[in-house]
Design a protein around this motif. Structure first.
Motif, PDB file in Angstrom:
ATOM      1  N   ASN A 126       0.724  -0.758  -0.035  1.00  0.00           N
ATOM      2  CA  ASN A 126      -0.532  -0.429  -0.267  1.00  0.00           C
ATOM      3  C   ASN A 126       0.521   1.349   0.221  1.00  0.00           C
ATOM      4  O   ASN A 126       0.248   2.255  -0.971  1.00  0.00           O
ATOM      5  CB  ASN A 126      -1.286  -0.234   0.821  1.00  0.00           C
ATOM      6  N   LEU A 127       1.730   0.989   0.350  1.00  0.00           N
ATOM      7  CA  LEU A 127       2.769   2.786   0.877  1.00  0.00           C
ATOM      8  C   LEU A 127       3.062   2.812  -0.510  1.00  0.00           C
ATOM      9  O   LEU A 127       3.423   3.995  -0.890  1.00  0.00           O
ATOM     10  CB  LEU A 127       4.282   2.043   1.710  1.00  0.00           C
ATOM     11  N   ASN A 128       4.184   1.674  -1.402  1.00  0.00           N
ATOM     12  CA  ASN A 128       4.083   1.548  -2.786  1.00  0.00           C
ATOM     13  C   ASN A 128       3.077   2.411  -3.779  1.00  0.00           C
ATOM     14  O   ASN A 128       3.681   3.843  -4.747  1.00  0.00           O
ATOM     15  CB  ASN A 128       4.642   0.758  -3.637  1.00  0.00           C
ATOM     16  N   ARG A 129       1.507   2.072  -3.223  1.00  0.00           N
ATOM     17  CA  ARG A 129       0.971   2.868  -4.684  1.00  0.00           C
ATOM     18  C   ARG A 129       0.253   3.741  -3.604  1.00  0.00           C
ATOM     19  O   ARG A 129       0.046   4.980  -4.446  1.00  0.00           O
ATOM     20  CB  ARG A 129      -0.596   1.705  -4.067  1.00  0.00           C
ATOM     21  N   LEU A 130       0.176   4.534  -2.753  1.00  0.00           N
ATOM     22  CA  LEU A 130       0.382   5.864  -2.365  1.00  0.00           C
ATOM     23  C   LEU A 130       1.479   7.116  -3.422  1.00  0.00           C
ATOM     24  O   LEU A 130       0.979   7.833  -3.081  1.00  0.00           O
ATOM     25  CB  LEU A 130       0.442   5.891  -0.584  1.00  0.00           C
ATOM     26  N   MET A 131       3.007   6.205  -2.848  1.00  0.00           N
ATOM     27  CA  MET A 131       4.178   7.234  -3.265  1.00  0.00           C
ATOM     28  C   MET A 131       3.791   7.546  -4.638  1.00  0.00           C
ATOM     29  O   MET A 131       4.511   8.189  -5.076  1.00  0.00           O
ATOM     30  CB  MET A 131       5.008   6.291  -2.853  1.00  0.00           C
TER      31      MET A 131
ATOM     32  N   LEU B 210      -7.037   2.084  -3.495  1.00  0.00           N
ATOM     33  CA  LEU B 210      -7.748   1.937  -5.314  1.00  0.00           C
ATOM     34  C   LEU B 210      -7.172   3.582  -5.686  1.00  0.00           C
ATOM     35  O   LEU B 210      -7.049   4.604  -5.422  1.00  0.00           O
ATOM     36  CB  LEU B 210      -9.329   2.414  -5.054  1.00  0.00           C
ATOM     37  N   THR B 211      -6.171   2.863  -6.492  1.00  0.00           N
ATOM     38  CA  THR B 211      -5.330   3.969  -7.664  1.00  0.00           C
ATOM     39  C   THR B 211      -6.498   4.199  -8.853  1.00  0.00           C
ATOM     40  O   THR B 211      -6.884   3.199  -9.971  1.00  0.00           O
ATOM     41  CB  THR B 211      -3.680   4.153  -7.692  1.00  0.00           C
ATOM     42  N   VAL B 212      -6.389   5.141  -9.305  1.00  0.00           N
ATOM     43  CA  VAL B 212      -7.478   5.126 -10.610  1.00  0.00           C
ATOM     44  C   VAL B 212      -6.739   5.379 -11.688  1.00  0.00           C
ATOM     45  O   VAL B 212      -6.148   6.508 -11.656  1.00  0.00           O
ATOM     46  CB  VAL B 212      -8.002   6.723 -10.384  1.00  0.00           C
TER      47      VAL B 212
ATOM     48  N   GLN C  56     -18.170  -3.688 -10.041  1.00  0.00           N
ATOM     49  CA  GLN C  56     -17.311  -4.068 -11.249  1.00  0.00           C
ATOM     50  C   GLN C  56     -16.301  -2.793 -10.328  1.00  0.00           C
ATOM     51  O   GLN C  56     -14.547  -3.463 -11.117  1.00  0.00           O
ATOM     52  CB  GLN C  56     -18.116  -2.634 -12.359  1.00  0.00           C
ATOM     53  N   ILE C  57     -16.330  -1.960 -10.255  1.00  0.00           N
ATOM     54  CA  ILE C  57     -15.355  -1.376 -10.189  1.00  0.00           C
ATOM     55  C   ILE C  57     -13.987  -1.393  -8.597  1.00  0.00           C
ATOM     56  O   ILE C  57     -12.645  -1.926  -9.170  1.00  0.00           O
ATOM     57  CB  ILE C  57     -15.510   0.369  -9.449  1.00  0.00           C
ATOM     58  N   GLU C  58     -14.466  -2.360  -7.880  1.00  0.00           N
ATOM     59  CA  GLU C  58     -14.071  -3.358  -7.075  1.00  0.00           C
ATOM     60  C   GLU C  58     -12.862  -4.343  -7.354  1.00  0.00           C
ATOM     61  O   GLU C  58     -11.772  -4.640  -7.717  1.00  0.00           O
ATOM     62  CB  GLU C  58     -14.396  -4.213  -6.071  1.00  0.00           C
ATOM     63  N   SER C  59     -14.103  -4.667  -8.678  1.00  0.00           N
ATOM     64  CA  SER C  59     -13.433  -5.887  -9.713  1.00  0.00           C
ATOM     65  C   SER C  59     -12.439  -5.564 -10.425  1.00  0.00           C
ATOM     66  O   SER C  59     -11.046  -6.508 -10.234  1.00  0.00           O
ATOM     67  CB  SER C  59     -14.185  -6.530  -9.870  1.00  0.00           C
ATOM     68  N   MET C  60     -12.649  -4.543 -10.403  1.00  0.00           N
ATOM     69  CA  MET C  60     -11.248  -3.885 -11.661  1.00  0.00           C
ATOM     70  C   MET C  60      -9.652  -3.721 -10.761  1.00  0.00           C
ATOM     71  O   MET C  60      -9.002  -3.662 -11.557  1.00  0.00           O
ATOM     72  CB  MET C  60     -12.099  -3.528 -12.479  1.00  0.00           C
TER      73      MET C  60
ATOM     74  N   GLU D 122      -7.829  -6.392  -9.531  1.00  0.00           N
ATOM     75  CA  GLU D 122      -7.259  -7.290 -10.907  1.00  0.00           C
ATOM     76  C   GLU D 122      -5.851  -6.165 -10.630  1.00  0.00           C
ATOM     77  O   GLU D 122      -4.910  -7.125 -11.427  1.00  0.00           O
ATOM     78  CB  GLU D 122      -7.959  -7.101 -12.468  1.00  0.00           C
ATOM     79  N   GLN D 123      -6.218  -5.353 -10.671  1.00  0.00           N
ATOM     80  CA  GLN D 123      -4.756  -4.799 -10.744  1.00  0.00           C
ATOM     81  C   GLN D 123      -4.136  -4.328  -9.987  1.00  0.00           C
ATOM     82  O   GLN D 123      -2.874  -3.455  -9.356  1.00  0.00           O
ATOM     83  CB  GLN D 123      -5.230  -3.224 -11.375  1.00  0.00           C
TER      84      GLN D 123
END
Length: 748
Positions: A485-490, A688-690, A706-710, A713-714
């Motif tokens: 999660n830290l990498n995604r926030l960075m 959740l990164t867009v 649907q958004i959570e499923s996508m 997957e990412q």
């Protein structure tokens, strides 16, 4: 006849139509203003010329004292620097000679140490700096005179209480000094010997205690046998209190002190007869005195001693708890040093706790004790919760409410009124919810309390949210983020524009997370601005604006003003309505980086909530960069941490991934350094990164599922996944994850 009764409703005589002027006209408050500069006195005259005050003026301290010797004043306001006697010396003299007068210091002197010394000594109610604001000085005087009125009412009530206590004492003496028919009968029966009778008489005379209380104290006889004797031989009519509920309206006839002291209880009134349950119905003197006091003919009913004691405790509560509290507090009150600040807009101004000594009303000391105990325990919320039989003070410690203090219900109104006075709320309004704020200063810290009152069937409930004023913002590494999660926030925090939302329920640490993002890689090359209600963390590099709804300074209007100040990064405390959401998202679309919070259950559900605020799908899709959903779970105490067997039933509710046999589980045994095995909290997150595919799905109106499923997957890990990782690290328990996220799998 109709006209005569109409006057009761309209206050006018039916024949003349004139208003009844029997009510005396209220005399205006006298204000004495002291200053050696005539222009200052002229300005003060202008400020108060439209107020209903009688103004008196003096050019120095001696003139002021001469005026007060001729006529009393309710309030004196004096300058500090004056020739001869300065303002501090004048107010000390006024305090000694006229202690009821409210004392205010008005000064432009740069060195405020001497003035603050006067406040700490109790000579000054508060001080006001020159130049003053006219509206502020009017409000200050009005609040001071309201305090004066409250003190006068308190003094009147105390005098009434003392008079009532004397009346009760007289009744107690009358009933104790007369010979007891019950004791004489027990002596004739041989149940009390001559020595016991002498001891009984001596204690009744010295301690003024009723015979029944003295007999209970010594345990010389079996009271069940006494009950049977009075019922069978003396033929007294009996009553079973276990099957009887007394009429609440009659409890005001016989005061609580007499009921508990004499072991009597009024049950029913029929015509002019009052049915009175008594343990000693042979006490003729007491019956006569109660008949004279209530105006009824007393009909005594015999009841068992144990039943009477149980019923009195049920109605009035255990009195020993309150006595024990008073004993523990004693005369050296540890809560005298608390300081309540009514006007927190001026750092120099503070209101000294005027009624802190143990000789003053108990509600003031009790509220101070409640607040200081919350600060000592590290509570985030204080709940003053009225129940049917008691007033309970509950503290939210590490996210969980715990009952800590029980107070008799008769103190509810005084405790709530004291909190309302501190928060500047309307003490006469008890039917509608109210909101306010208190700033509390102790020798070690300053905290803000957000006050909320709510009328319930048992009385007003008060909740106080504790906000640390000196709290420092944490870094991203301190938030307990997993490496994933830290990498995604960075990745998203490095973007120059867009909006990043933190979501979750109240008290889940959203603002803490946003401040950590704000401070990450912060530099002087960017302009940082925050909008909050109230400001929770103080950051020097940012311009921080507090929201004030009462003057029309709401989130949306402040945000529009900030956009004209060329900001780079904006921290918006909360998106509450459509207008704020629209301005925030358009700011994010026009080159600003915006951080804000929203109340939703998960990251994917946030999109639906934004669309529900009437935002266009393309606006949400183009501006949104990331959503952080989080909860706070309690951390296992490191001092008493121990390994335990897997709690299978709990794990089954969380899902099959928690039943891994390789998992090791821990819990806190409980020690003097923690609360039931937990110490502190840490967050579990889902980030959740867009990206472009999710933007397209939002534009096309995709559902939250649907958004959570996508997103999964990412690479997004949901809250349950992050909770499982915290469990593997041994820092929390399955029960905590179940408490925060609820059951995930239905069994049976």
């Amino acid at each position: 006849m109709a006209k005569r009764y109409a006057s009761l409703f309209y206050g006018k005589d039916a024949d003349t139509g004139q208003t009844d002027n029997a009510e005396p006209k209220k005399v205006p408050y006298r204000l004495l203003l002291v200053d050696d500069e005539p222009n200052i006195l002229a300005s003060l005259r202008r400020v108060f010329q439209r107020e209903n005050y009688e103004l008196l003026f003096a050019g120095n301290g001696k003139e002021a004292l001469a005026i007060m010797e001729k006529q009393p004043v309710e309030l004196i306001m004096t300058d500090f620097m004056m020739p001869g006697m300065n303002g501090s010396d004048l107010l000390v003299d006024v305090r000694e000679r006229w202690p009821q007068t409210i004392r205010i210091m008005l000064t432009g002197h740069a060195n405020t140490d001497a003035v603050m010394g006067s406040i700490r000594d109790g000579a000054v109610y508060r001080f006001i700096l020159k130049p003053w604001n006219d509206d502020d000085i009017r409000l200050t005087i009005a609040l001071a005179l309201e305090q004066y009125e409250l003190i006068q009412r308190t003094r009147t009530l105390e005098q009434q209480t003392q008079k009532q206590s004397k009346d009760l004492e007289t009744i107690s003496k009358l009933t104790a000094t007369n010979r007891s028919q019950l004791a004489i009968m027990l002596h004739k029966k041989g149940w009390l010997n001559a020595q016991q009778i002498q001891t009984l008489h001596r204690e009744m005379q010295s301690k003024k205690s009723p015979v029944i209380r003295t007999l209970l104290k010594h345990d010389w006889i079996d009271f069940h046998k006494v009950f049977e004797l009075l019922r069978d031989d003396m033929l007294f009519e009996e009553v079973d209190l276990r099957e009887f509920q007394p009429d609440p309206s009659l409890l005001s006839l016989v005061p609580q002190k007499i009921c508990t002291r004499q072991l009597v209880l009024p049950l029913r009134a029929q015509g002019q007869r009052l049915r009175l349950a008594m343990v000693d119905p042979m006490d003729v003197n007491l019956i006569d005195e109660l008949g004279f006091m209530t105006g009824y003919t007393i009909h005594p009913l015999l009841c068992e001693t144990s039943q009477m004691q149980t019923k009195l405790a049920e109605i009035f509560g255990e009195t020993s708890d309150l006595d024990d509290m008073a004993t523990r507090i004693g005369t050296d009150d540890p809560y005298e040093g608390i300081e309540i600040v009514l006007d927190d807009e001026s750092d120099q101004e503070s209101l000294e706790q005027l009624l802190g000594s143990s000789e003053e009303p108990p509600a003031i000391r009790l509220v101070n004790a409640i607040i200081l105990e919350a600060l000592r325990l590290g509570a985030s919320d204080i709940h003053v919760h009225p129940r049917t039989k008691s007033l309970v003070v509950r503290y939210r410690i590490d996210g969980v409410l715990q009952d800590k203090i029980q107070i008799p219900t008769n103190l509810l109104m005084s405790v709530v009124s004291r909190i309302k006075v501190m928060a500047e709320l309307d003490i006469t309004e008890r039917r509608r919810p109210q909101d306010g704020r208190i700033t509390v200063k102790t020798p070690m810290r300053i905290v803000d309390l957000r006050i909320s009152t709510l009328p319930t069937i048992n009385g007003e409930k008060v909740v106080m949210r504790v906000l640390e004023r000196q709290s420092s913002a944490q870094s991203l590494s301190d938030l307990g983020l997993s490496e994933h999660n830290l990498n995604r926030l960075m990745h998203v925090v490095a973007k120059p524009q867009g909006i990043i939302l933190a979501t979750g329920p109240t008290g889940s640490g959203k603002t803490t997370t946003l401040y950590a993002l704000l401070q990450h890689n912060a530099s002087s090359e960017r302009n940082y601005v925050t909008i909050e209600d109230p400001v929770e963390f103080h950051v020097d590099m940012a311009g921080q604006v507090p929201v004030k709804d009462r003057i029309g300074l709401d989130f949306a209007s402040v945000l529009r003003a900030i956009l004209r100040q060329d900001p780079d990064v904006i921290l918006l405390g909360e998106i509450r309505d459509e207008e704020t959401a629209d301005v925030a998202f358009h700011a994010a679309m026009t080159g600003h980086l915006v951080y804000s919070t929203l109340h939703t259950s998960s990251a994917s559900a946030t999109v639906a909530r934004l669309l529900d605020l009437d935002l266009k799908p393309y606006v949400v899709a183009s501006a949104l960069e990331a959503i952080i959903a989080q909860r706070l779970v309690r951390r296992i105490c490191n001092h008493c941490r121990e390994q335990v067997t897997p709690p299978v039933d709990t794990l089954k509710q969380l899902g099959p991934q928690f039943l891994d046999p390789e998992l090791t589980f821990y819990r806190g045994r409980g020690c003097d350094k923690c609360h039931k095995g937990y110490k502190g909290r840490l967050a579990i997150h889902e980030v959740l990164t867009v990206d472009e595919s999710i933007r397209a799905a939002i534009t096309e109106g995709a559902s939250a599922t649907q958004i959570e499923s996508m997103a999964r997957e990412q690479g997004m890990r949901v809250l349950l996944d992050d909770g499982l990782e915290k469990l593997k690290n041994g820092v929390t328990t399955p029960e905590e994850i179940l408490r925060l996220l609820g059951p995930q799998v239905l069994h049976g």
